[in-house]
Design an enzyme around this catalytic site. Structure first.
Site, PDB file in Angstrom:
ATOM      1  N   ASP A 124       0.809  -1.221   0.000  1.00 58.20           N
ATOM      2  CA  ASP A 124       0.000   0.000   0.000  1.00 58.20           C
ATOM      3  C   ASP A 124       0.842   1.270   0.000  1.00 58.20           C
ATOM      4  O   ASP A 124       0.410   2.293  -0.545  1.00 58.20           O
ATOM      5  CB  ASP A 124      -0.946   0.013   1.211  1.00 58.20           C
ATOM      6  CG  ASP A 124      -2.365  -0.384   0.821  1.00 58.20           C
ATOM      7  OD1 ASP A 124      -2.704  -0.263  -0.371  1.00 58.20           O
ATOM      8  OD2 ASP A 124      -3.128  -0.809   1.698  1.00 58.20           O
ATOM      9  N   TYR A 133      -2.186   0.485   9.042  1.00 59.48           N
ATOM     10  CA  TYR A 133      -1.351  -0.642   9.474  1.00 59.48           C
ATOM     11  C   TYR A 133      -0.458  -0.219  10.647  1.00 59.48           C
ATOM     12  O   TYR A 133      -0.259  -0.989  11.595  1.00 59.48           O
ATOM     13  CB  TYR A 133      -0.509  -1.162   8.310  1.00 59.48           C
ATOM     14  CG  TYR A 133      -1.336  -1.530   7.109  1.00 59.48           C
ATOM     15  CD1 TYR A 133      -2.506  -2.287   7.238  1.00 59.48           C
ATOM     16  CD2 TYR A 133      -0.982  -1.102   5.839  1.00 59.48           C
ATOM     17  CE1 TYR A 133      -3.286  -2.607   6.137  1.00 59.48           C
ATOM     18  CE2 TYR A 133      -1.759  -1.422   4.735  1.00 59.48           C
ATOM     19  CZ  TYR A 133      -2.909  -2.161   4.886  1.00 59.48           C
ATOM     20  OH  TYR A 133      -3.680  -2.467   3.791  1.00 59.48           O
ATOM     21  N   GLU A 142     -10.435  -0.904  -1.891  1.00 56.91           N
ATOM     22  CA  GLU A 142      -9.646  -1.590  -2.914  1.00 56.91           C
ATOM     23  C   GLU A 142     -10.544  -2.138  -4.029  1.00 56.91           C
ATOM     24  O   GLU A 142     -10.175  -2.127  -5.207  1.00 56.91           O
ATOM     25  CB  GLU A 142      -8.823  -2.731  -2.294  1.00 56.91           C
ATOM     26  CG  GLU A 142      -7.855  -2.334  -1.191  1.00 56.91           C
ATOM     27  CD  GLU A 142      -6.719  -1.433  -1.658  1.00 56.91           C
ATOM     28  OE1 GLU A 142      -6.790  -0.864  -2.760  1.00 56.91           O
ATOM     29  OE2 GLU A 142      -5.746  -1.289  -0.893  1.00 56.91           O
ATOM     30  N   HIS A 179      -4.686   3.814   4.149  1.00 59.74           N
ATOM     31  CA  HIS A 179      -4.499   2.373   4.337  1.00 59.74           C
ATOM     32  C   HIS A 179      -3.152   2.117   4.999  1.00 59.74           C
ATOM     33  O   HIS A 179      -3.052   1.355   5.962  1.00 59.74           O
ATOM     34  CB  HIS A 179      -4.542   1.632   3.001  1.00 59.74           C
ATOM     35  CG  HIS A 179      -5.841   1.746   2.278  1.00 59.74           C
ATOM     36  ND1 HIS A 179      -6.039   1.216   1.019  1.00 59.74           N
ATOM     37  CD2 HIS A 179      -7.017   2.319   2.633  1.00 59.74           C
ATOM     38  CE1 HIS A 179      -7.283   1.469   0.643  1.00 59.74           C
ATOM     39  NE2 HIS A 179      -7.891   2.135   1.600  1.00 59.74           N
ATOM     40  N   GLU A 235      -4.844  -4.343  -6.307  1.00 61.35           N
ATOM     41  CA  GLU A 235      -6.157  -4.016  -5.758  1.00 61.35           C
ATOM     42  C   GLU A 235      -7.086  -5.234  -5.706  1.00 61.35           C
ATOM     43  O   GLU A 235      -7.951  -5.319  -4.826  1.00 61.35           O
ATOM     44  CB  GLU A 235      -6.837  -2.926  -6.610  1.00 61.35           C
ATOM     45  CG  GLU A 235      -6.006  -1.678  -6.852  1.00 61.35           C
ATOM     46  CD  GLU A 235      -5.917  -0.776  -5.646  1.00 61.35           C
ATOM     47  OE1 GLU A 235      -6.209  -1.239  -4.535  1.00 61.35           O
ATOM     48  OE2 GLU A 235      -5.545   0.399  -5.812  1.00 61.35           O
TER      49      GLU A 235
END
Length: 346
Positions: free
Chosen positions: A89, A126, A220, A122, A186
């Protein structure tokens, strides 16, 4: 020799407002959504923008409590998969921007800007997840996965080659190849990782993380749909590239990507309770077929036209405008925290 594309001018009033071509064309830079070359792009724009969210809105309270109790194998997979997703990402933010720089259609520039912003969130999510459950040293180690894990390095080599070649030599063909790999990211590369978190949610474990993954997954899917449309339109505008040889190249990238994704799945998901590796490989092939159809190409795995992991549909392929509960499938709202990661509730 292939023509090198120039970066699109920011503003050139001598050109028409409606672009003459997606890449290598002319446009003033003035965007009128009511008069664009591909009117259906507006629908994609609205669908993508409708999914706004922030990682900090997701309550991680229960995840903080549950993570130390997970089996060591599961904790290791959790950290490595987060590392994988961050590895994929992070560059997506930059590659979306790079594509927009050479797009001469202002509607594409605008949509890619939104996609870049979402990919940035995104990547942030994380870090947010890891900061909730492990020490800074373990967070940093997880983010080192993409640089050091040999299986992951092998898996990502073609992505790096295609993306870096486009940046160094921005031709129409390299734009198309980059779009192909964006579609693969994606629509295919994330999915064994997503399945891992959804499988935990089935066991009512790490639901905060899985909720966040589902929001990423929703975006996505929309990105993949637009990127597939962009691929088809760009190829139609450049019929000299719409050849059997180029189609064969695309099919080869999908076959190799399926093999690498399946290899990664066997490496990272072996021994995880609730995950059947044969079903996982079938699911990856099913996803490949879906992405190829979206791109206007033929399926390459005729034996995998049905989802081999139907339980995952609660999290992935049946999204509408609502966010749904993992267990009862009732419409729900975000559970927002009043302090970072919900620590005030511990």
């Amino acid at each position: 020799m292939a023509e090198i594309l120039r970066k699109a001018h920011v503003l050139n009033p001598t050109n028409p407002n409606k672009s003459t071509k997606l890449f290598g064309g002319k446009a003033s830079g003035i965007l009128n959504w009511n008069d664009i070359a591909y009117p259906h792009f507006y629908k994609h724009r609205e669908q993508i923008r409708a999914l706004f969210w922030r990682a900090s809105e997701v309550d991680m309270t229960q995840d903080v409590k549950q993570f130390p109790e997970l089996p060591e194998r599961t904790k290791n997979a959790f950290l490595k998969i987060i590392g994988l997703l961050a590895t994929l990402d992070g560059p997506q933010t930059r590659i979306a921007h790079a594509i927009s720089q050479y797009a001469t259609d202002p509607s594409v520039q605008s949509i890619m800007a939104t996609i870049a912003d979402q990919e940035s969130e995104h990547n942030h999510s994380y870090a947010y997840v890891l900061s909730s459950v492990v020490s800074l040293a373990e967070q940093n180690e997880s983010f080192e996965t993409g640089r050091k894990d040999l299986v992951l390095l092998k898996r990502n080599q073609r992505i790096m080659d295609v993306y870096n070649t486009f940046v160094e030599k921005p031709t129409i063909e390299n734009v198309l190849k980059t779009i192909v790999y964006t579609a693969l990211l994606e629509g295919l590369f994330f999915y064994s990782g997503f399945a891992f978190f959804y499988n935990l949610a089935r066991q009512q474990l790490m639901v905060g993380t899985s909720t966040m993954i589902s929001y990423i997954n929703r975006e996505e899917l929309q990105h993949g749909r637009f990127i597939s449309e962009l691929f088809r339109a760009t190829l139609a505008e450049n019929p000299h590239l719409n050849t059997e040889g180029f189609a064969d190249w695309v099919y080869e990238q999908f076959r190799v990507s399926v093999e690498l994704e399946s290899e990664w799945s066997r490496y990272i998901l072996a021994g995880i309770d609730g995950i059947d590796l044969v079903e996982m490989e079938g699911y990856v092939k099913y996803r490949a077929n879906k992405m190829l159809r979206l791109m206007g190409l033929s399926e390459i795995y005729p034996e995998h036209t049905k989802n081999t992991m139907p339980w995952i549909e609660a999290y992935v392929d049946n999204f509408d405008g609502n966010k749904t509960d993992f267990f009862e499938q009732k419409s729900r709202q975000y559970t927002k925290t009043s302090d970072l990661n919900g620590f005030d509730e511990l």
